[in-house]
Each structure stands twice: as C-alpha cells, then as structure tokens.
Design a protein around this motif. Structure first.
Motif, PDB file in Angstrom:
ATOM      1  N   MET A 149       0.829  -1.216   0.000  1.00  0.00           N
ATOM      2  CA  MET A 149       0.000   0.000   0.000  1.00  0.00           C
ATOM      3  C   MET A 149       0.861   1.262   0.000  1.00  0.00           C
ATOM      4  N   LEU A 150       1.998   1.222   0.690  1.00  0.00           N
ATOM      5  CA  LEU A 150       2.888   2.386   0.685  1.00  0.00           C
ATOM      6  C   LEU A 150       3.463   2.624  -0.708  1.00  0.00           C
ATOM      7  N   ALA A 151       3.799   1.527  -1.421  1.00  0.00           N
ATOM      8  CA  ALA A 151       4.322   1.662  -2.782  1.00  0.00           C
ATOM      9  C   ALA A 151       3.248   2.236  -3.707  1.00  0.00           C
ATOM     10  N   GLU A 152       1.994   1.752  -3.558  1.00  0.00           N
ATOM     11  CA  GLU A 152       0.899   2.278  -4.370  1.00  0.00           C
ATOM     12  C   GLU A 152       0.670   3.760  -4.074  1.00  0.00           C
ATOM     13  N   ARG A 153       0.756   4.132  -2.806  1.00  0.00           N
ATOM     14  CA  ARG A 153       0.548   5.539  -2.428  1.00  0.00           C
ATOM     15  C   ARG A 153       1.615   6.433  -3.046  1.00  0.00           C
ATOM     16  N   LYS A 154       2.864   5.935  -3.061  1.00  0.00           N
ATOM     17  CA  LYS A 154       3.964   6.713  -3.640  1.00  0.00           C
ATOM     18  C   LYS A 154       3.720   6.981  -5.124  1.00  0.00           C
ATOM     19  N   ASP A 155       3.258   5.955  -5.840  1.00  0.00           N
ATOM     20  CA  ASP A 155       2.973   6.120  -7.271  1.00  0.00           C
ATOM     21  C   ASP A 155       1.814   7.083  -7.496  1.00  0.00           C
ATOM     22  N   LEU A 156       0.788   6.984  -6.627  1.00  0.00           N
ATOM     23  CA  LEU A 156      -0.358   7.873  -6.771  1.00  0.00           C
ATOM     24  C   LEU A 156       0.011   9.335  -6.517  1.00  0.00           C
ATOM     25  N   VAL A 157       0.882   9.559  -5.531  1.00  0.00           N
ATOM     26  CA  VAL A 157       1.320  10.927  -5.240  1.00  0.00           C
ATOM     27  C   VAL A 157       2.079  11.498  -6.433  1.00  0.00           C
ATOM     28  N   ALA A 158       2.950  10.668  -7.019  1.00  0.00           N
ATOM     29  CA  ALA A 158       3.710  11.142  -8.188  1.00  0.00           C
ATOM     30  C   ALA A 158       2.779  11.455  -9.354  1.00  0.00           C
ATOM     31  N   ALA A 159       1.763  10.590  -9.564  1.00  0.00           N
ATOM     32  CA  ALA A 159       0.818  10.829 -10.658  1.00  0.00           C
ATOM     33  C   ALA A 159      -0.057  12.042 -10.381  1.00  0.00           C
ATOM     34  N   ARG A 160      -0.435  12.253  -9.122  1.00  0.00           N
ATOM     35  CA  ARG A 160      -1.269  13.402  -8.757  1.00  0.00           C
ATOM     36  C   ARG A 160      -0.554  14.714  -9.019  1.00  0.00           C
ATOM     37  N   ASP A 161       0.730  14.745  -8.692  1.00  0.00           N
ATOM     38  CA  ASP A 161       1.485  15.993  -8.821  1.00  0.00           C
ATOM     39  C   ASP A 161       1.672  16.422 -10.272  1.00  0.00           C
ATOM     40  N   THR A 162       1.424  15.516 -11.205  1.00  0.00           N
ATOM     41  CA  THR A 162       1.553  15.878 -12.622  1.00  0.00           C
ATOM     42  C   THR A 162       0.264  16.456 -13.185  1.00  0.00           C
ATOM     43  N   ARG A 163      -0.826  16.406 -12.364  1.00  0.00           N
ATOM     44  CA  ARG A 163      -2.122  16.884 -12.827  1.00  0.00           C
ATOM     45  C   ARG A 163      -2.410  18.273 -12.248  1.00  0.00           C
ATOM     46  N   ALA A 164      -3.146  19.035 -13.020  1.00  0.00           N
ATOM     47  CA  ALA A 164      -3.526  20.375 -12.570  1.00  0.00           C
ATOM     48  C   ALA A 164      -4.632  20.285 -11.532  1.00  0.00           C
ATOM     49  N   PRO A 165      -4.722  21.264 -10.611  1.00  0.00           N
ATOM     50  CA  PRO A 165      -5.817  21.265  -9.628  1.00  0.00           C
ATOM     51  C   PRO A 165      -7.168  21.266 -10.315  1.00  0.00           C
TER      52      PRO A 165
END
Length: 350
Positions: A149-165
């Motif tokens: 779950m921590l690995a999945e969260r890390k990937d999601l954070v990286a993907a989120r930061d590439t998207r605009a608010p």
C-alpha cells in the motif's frame, strides 16, 4: 489398519465408560449367605444395605468376563433405547424423567458411548486435522500488505502531482490516497521486540494484549498442531455442550414450573447423543459412496425434525408452539456452538 484398530478401541472404551455410568438393574447373580463387603445377610443377588453383588469373582479370567458382561448388558439396553431415541425421542425423555430407567440406557451413558463411537468412526474414515499447513506468519502478511500500500501511495502521489488542480484524474488519485492512508493507519503495529507479561512470552505484538498475542503466535508457528489440539479438545470437552445448552433450553420453558432443570438436562443429553449417532451414520454413508447431493440435505433436515419431535413429545406441546420453539432453539444452538468453539480456541491458545 491402524485406523480400524483405533476405531475398535474407541468403541470398546465408549461401551465400558457408558456402562460405568449406567445403573445396574435386574442383572445380578446368585450369592452367598453374607455380603462379603459389609457382612449383611443376603436376601437376593445384591446386598440390600451396601448394594454389592453377592457373586464375587476371584480369577484372572474373571477380568475378561466382567468386561464382556458389562458391555453385553450395556448393549442389551442400547437396543431397547435406540429405536425410541430415533423415532420417539420425546417419549424416551419423558419416560426416563418420570422414573422408567432400568429399561433404558441413561442419558449420560449414551452420551459417552456416542461421543466415543463418533470419534472412532472419524478415525476409521480418516477424518482428522491436516498434518501440515504451510503458511507465513501474520506479521509477515501485515508487513507485506503495508509495503504494498505504501508503494501504491507513492505512485499515486507522483501521478497526482503531474495533474492540474481540479483535474478529475487528480481528484481520483487524492481520493485513493486518502483511502490508503486510512487503511494503513488501521493496520496493527507489529513489533519484533520480545515481551514477557503475566508469564506469556511474546515476540510479535499484534493487539497489545500479551495472552492474545501469545496465542496468535502459537497458531502462526504451527497451525496443524493447533488444529489437532482443537479436534482433540472438542472430543475431551464435548460434555461442556450440556451446561452451555441448559440455560437456553430453560428460557424456552421458564414459566412452566412443572419442568425442572433435570428434565432439560435429560432432553439435552439424549439430543446430543442422537446428533453424534447421526454424524456416525452420515460419515459411514459418505465412505460407502452415497451421493452428497442427497446426503447433505438429509443431514441438515433430520436434526431439525428430530428436535421438533423431541420437544413436542417431551413437553406435550402443540404443533404451533413446537415450530416456534424449534426455530428459537435453532438460533440458540448457533450461539452454543459459537461459545463452545471460542472456549476450545481459548484452551488451545493458552
């Protein structure tokens, strides 16, 4: 071959234990002039003062004779008891409670015999706990899930930061991250430090309560052994079903003063004995190859019908009252079975 020998031993043990609990009646021998135990003059095959038989064996061959004699008399009563137990269980219960006891096997004797016989048949049929169960420790599973779950969260954070608010994909990522944070926070904290508390040695903390953690460790280290202990405990502590069931059956007739706790105990003990014998019949039928599509429905239906008949005959109920009480008693049986299982698990963990 070993299973058959063990089964034969269990059957003999069950009959002898049942006989030990079975009152002697109408089966004495002729005796001497005086009772060899208390010296009272004999007026029949047994001493009317102390109850000892007037005929006393004193030879090595008499040991085998006593075994065969006890088993034979037990079986003689058994064949008079079984037909009523199967078809008219309530009548058997009522007649025994009202004092007609020399003719029938007593409830406790039949209970002991049926329990021993049931486990003898299980042994013969090869029904036992598995000898090996391969499983990792619970601590390993917890840590593996946490890391995933921590690995999945890390990937999601990286993907989120590439998207605009305000981007829908960013909002979905943030929702999933919040969900992962909640699940990770709820996972038990696993500690590998040794801990000794109230004589319980704990190397892994799951709940923070040392006795429970100690039991969980035992299940994780050798689940096959714990399942074997659970099976063995169910055999040794099957008598607990009687006191566990008694309060619930009493509740069904709490306002009926003519029925006493003794009456309910006789009802419960005969009923459990029948269920054990039913398990024996079902097991043998399965070994002989009876189709499970027929066997399973019959095995589920017969106990309900038997309990209903026993209630109606033993307590003199009408059909509507019988149906209602049978439904309630079915719910109570689930509670009793759950309590019994919890006790067995607690015994194994301790």
């Amino acid at each position: 071959m070993v299973g058959e020998i063990e089964a034969a031993g269990e059957f003999a043990t069950g009959a002898l234990l049942g006989r030990a609990f079975e009152p002697h009646a109408g089966e004495g021998h002729g005796g001497g002039i005086l009772c060899l135990n208390c010296g009272t003059a004999l007026a029949g095959p047994h001493c009317h003062r102390c109850g000892q038989s007037g005929h006393v064996h004193r030879s090595l061959g008499a040991i085998g004779h006593e075994i065969l004699h006890g088993v034979a008399h037990f079986e003689g009563k058994l064949w008079r008891t079984l037909p009523l137990l199967v078809w008219r269980p309530g009548e058997l219960t009522r007649r025994y409670v009202e004092g007609e006891r020399a003719r029938f096997v007593s409830p406790m004797a039949l209970f002991l015999f049926s329990i021993f016989a049931m486990f003898a048949v299980f042994s013969w049929a090869g029904i036992s706990a598995p000898s090996e169960i391969n499983t990792g420790s619970a601590a390993t599973h917890i840590e593996t899930a946490r890391e995933g779950m921590l690995a999945e969260r890390k990937d999601l954070v990286a993907a989120r930061d590439t998207r605009a608010p305000g981007d829908p994909k960013r909002l979905r990522s943030e929702k999933r991250i919040a969900e992962l944070d909640r699940v990770i926070a709820e996972l038990p904290v696993v500690s590998k430090e040794a801990d000794t508390h109230n004589n319980f040695n704990v190397t892994t903390r799951y709940s923070g309560w040392a006795p429970l953690d100690h039991g969980i460790e035992k299940w994780n280290k050798n689940p096959a052994l714990m399942l074997y202990k659970l099976q063995s405990s169910s055999y040794k502590f099957s008598w607990l079903l009687i006191p566990l069931s008694l309060p619930f059956l009493w509740l069904l007739f709490a306002w009926r003063r003519e029925f006493r706790l003794y009456d309910h105990t006789v009802f419960i003990t005969y009923s459990i004995a029948f269920m054990s014998l039913l398990f024996i019949a079902v097991t043998i039928a399965g070994v002989l190859g009876l189709d499970s599509a027929i066997l399973v429905p019959v095995a589920l239906l017969i106990p309900i019908v038997h309990i209903a008949r026993q209630l109606r005959q033993a307590y003199g109920l009408g059909w509507f009252s019988t149906i209602v009480r049978t439904a309630i008693l079915g719910f109570f049986i689930i509670i009793v079975a759950t309590l019994f299982l919890v006790i067995l698990i607690a015994l194994g963990m301790s």
